[in-house]
Design an enzyme around this catalytic site. Sequence first.
Site, PDB file in Angstrom:
ATOM      1  N   HIS A 154      -8.407  14.883  -2.228  1.00 52.69           N
ATOM      2  CA  HIS A 154      -8.859  13.754  -2.609  1.00 52.69           C
ATOM      3  C   HIS A 154      -8.860  13.324  -4.025  1.00 52.69           C
ATOM      4  CE1 HIS A 154     -10.374  12.112   1.267  1.00 52.69           C
ATOM      5  NE2 HIS A 154     -10.967  13.259   1.662  1.00 52.69           N
ATOM      6  N   ASP A 175      -6.591  10.466  -5.572  1.00 54.70           N
ATOM      7  CA  ASP A 175      -6.957   9.330  -6.657  1.00 54.70           C
ATOM      8  C   ASP A 175      -5.766   9.494  -7.912  1.00 54.70           C
ATOM      9  OD1 ASP A 175      -9.082   8.865  -5.147  1.00 54.70           O
ATOM     10  OD2 ASP A 175     -10.475  10.191  -6.416  1.00 54.70           O
ATOM     11  N   GLU A 205      -6.033   2.457  -0.832  1.00 56.27           N
ATOM     12  CA  GLU A 205      -4.723   2.273  -1.433  1.00 56.27           C
ATOM     13  C   GLU A 205      -4.090   1.162  -1.501  1.00 56.27           C
ATOM     14  OE1 GLU A 205      -3.849   3.368   3.041  1.00 56.27           O
ATOM     15  OE2 GLU A 205      -5.339   3.539   1.358  1.00 56.27           O
ATOM     16  N   ASP A 255       0.553  -1.069   0.219  1.00 57.51           N
ATOM     17  CA  ASP A 255      -0.031   0.084   0.016  1.00 57.51           C
ATOM     18  C   ASP A 255       0.856   1.264  -0.109  1.00 57.51           C
ATOM     19  OD1 ASP A 255       0.900   0.318   2.769  1.00 57.51           O
ATOM     20  OD2 ASP A 255      -0.962  -0.086   3.518  1.00 57.51           O
ATOM     21  N   ASN A 267      -3.714  12.944   1.021  1.00 55.28           N
ATOM     22  CA  ASN A 267      -5.123  13.247   0.827  1.00 55.28           C
ATOM     23  C   ASN A 267      -5.376  14.469   1.702  1.00 55.28           C
ATOM     24  OD1 ASN A 267      -6.506  11.539  -0.726  1.00 55.28           O
ATOM     25  ND2 ASN A 267      -6.878   9.908   0.823  1.00 55.28           N
TER      26      ASN A 267
END
Length: 600
Positions: free
Chosen positions: A491, A495, A521, A478, A486
């Site tokens: 956000h 992404d 993630e 991850d 974030n």
Amino acid sequence: MTQSLSPRVEAVFWFLLTATGYFLLASLSLHATKGADNMAAVWPASGYVLALLLLMPAYPRARVSAFAGMILSSLAANIWSGVPLASCFAYSFANGCEAAVALWLIRRREPGELSFMAPRSVALFCAAALGASVVSAAIVWALVAMLAGASVDFFLSWLTTVLLGMLIVTPPIVMLARMLGTNAMGRASAAMKVEAAAILTGAGLVTIAAFTQAHFPLTFLPCIAVVAAAYRLGPFGAAAGMLIVTIITSLMTGQGYGPIAAIEEAPKVKVLFLQFYLLSLLFTTLPLAALLIVRQRLAKRLEQSNRWLLQAEAAALVGHWRVDLIGWTIHWSDQAYRVHGLVPGSPVDVNYSVKQYVAEDGAAVRKILEVAVSTGEPFEFQGRIRRADGEIRHVKSHGSIETGRGGQAIAIFGTVQDVTETVENARILEAARSAAERVANTDMLTGLPNRRHTLAFLEKALAGARDHGAPLAVAVFDIDHFKRINDAHGHAMGDRVIHRVGQRAKAALRDEDMLGRIGGEEFVCILQRSSAQAAEMVAERVRKAVETGTAAEEGLPQATVSIGLAVFDGELDIEELLHRADQALYAAKREGRNRLRMAA
């Protein structure tokens, strides 16, 4: 015609109709056409009574009245002709019995309307008439023998006389009455009426020409005339023609004219020969007429079936074809021509029909047909043809092999159907299914396999490793400090980072490996056919690719990943294997992140 009458009036009606007709016919037969032993050659009164019994309603009162009228008129006719009183009663009783027996035999097998259009019904009528005639002859022979003595000749003469009366007179009366009742004659065209009148008049003239002279044996001419009437007018023409021939031949022979009267034999021999002649003619024409009607009905039914077949073929885009293996010719239906883009009736041969298939399909079609001919088994194939207009169409054929004597293949019969729309719809459906499956199995953000697809793939890989010993490793990673990214950048930027990490990691994998996003993630690399050392090298390559790739991406914050690697070690399920990889991932995070750790 008597439905509106009261029962009593109706009974009187049938009594008078039966008595009047029977008396006239019996008197005419006794005085105009006489044979040996004062016996008429034909007894039309028997046929007349049987016809009325078949036509009248099945009411006991009507039948009793008809039988009463017949008995009384029979007694009157015989007495008026000079027959002894005892014989009059014997003759009348026998005639009554023959009518009752004939009606019983017919109704026993045919309770409804007796049709002279069907061979089976004609055979039933003839058998019933013969049975009734035998019973009548036996009764009268026994009674006359007791009264005055009677020979076997008398028995045979009576049998043939009443038999001819029923066989010749009953059918035309019944058919004529039914035609009048159903207005069939009114619906007939003028041309048809003129033709019928001409044919029956011709039959009468031919019979008169044959039986008014004895120099030439022209007894075959009435046969031709009656057969022609049967052919053109059906059973009614045969019955009416037969009745005309019977009346004329009986009158002429009884007056000493014609080839039968010229025979140098006793009168009773002449009568028997005349009866034999009429019976032969009758049993030739009446069944022939019934068979002709059956043939016409079958022809109409076949024509209708063919019309329905053509309509069904056009609606279903299905045609049929037949290859004659002996003459090496082919027949196509109209729809088969349309399937191939040709005008119906265009000249085609066997080779042309196969050449229409595209090259790779044509070879397969030839082989399938050759195998079918050699084995005699049904066949089925589908291929592409190039129509006359150049369009490629998908067609499907089913067929079977026709065999002759000895089991030799003599023809191939098959159907051809344009299935282009079906094939195209199947292709579209498959594409839609594949697209839907891709959507269902794909993570929309990264374009990578989603959690469901990834875990399903891992299940299969684990089964292969467990069953066949194939090497397998799982790397779980991850993004380090993703929450900070974030919080600091939003956000949307998060992404973009997830998408970029996924693309860089995927580019670092081998073709046999798989990368999937299993949530947030977090990603999973499924490394197939990888030893521990090879798996570690691939996982490290992924880590470095993410570290360098995201740093070089303009406008994206720096991102790294921590990776936990677990090599398959006999785990029974994917949860156990993933748990080991997760433990290694936690170890990598504890030790500072942006690093790879191998599960114990």
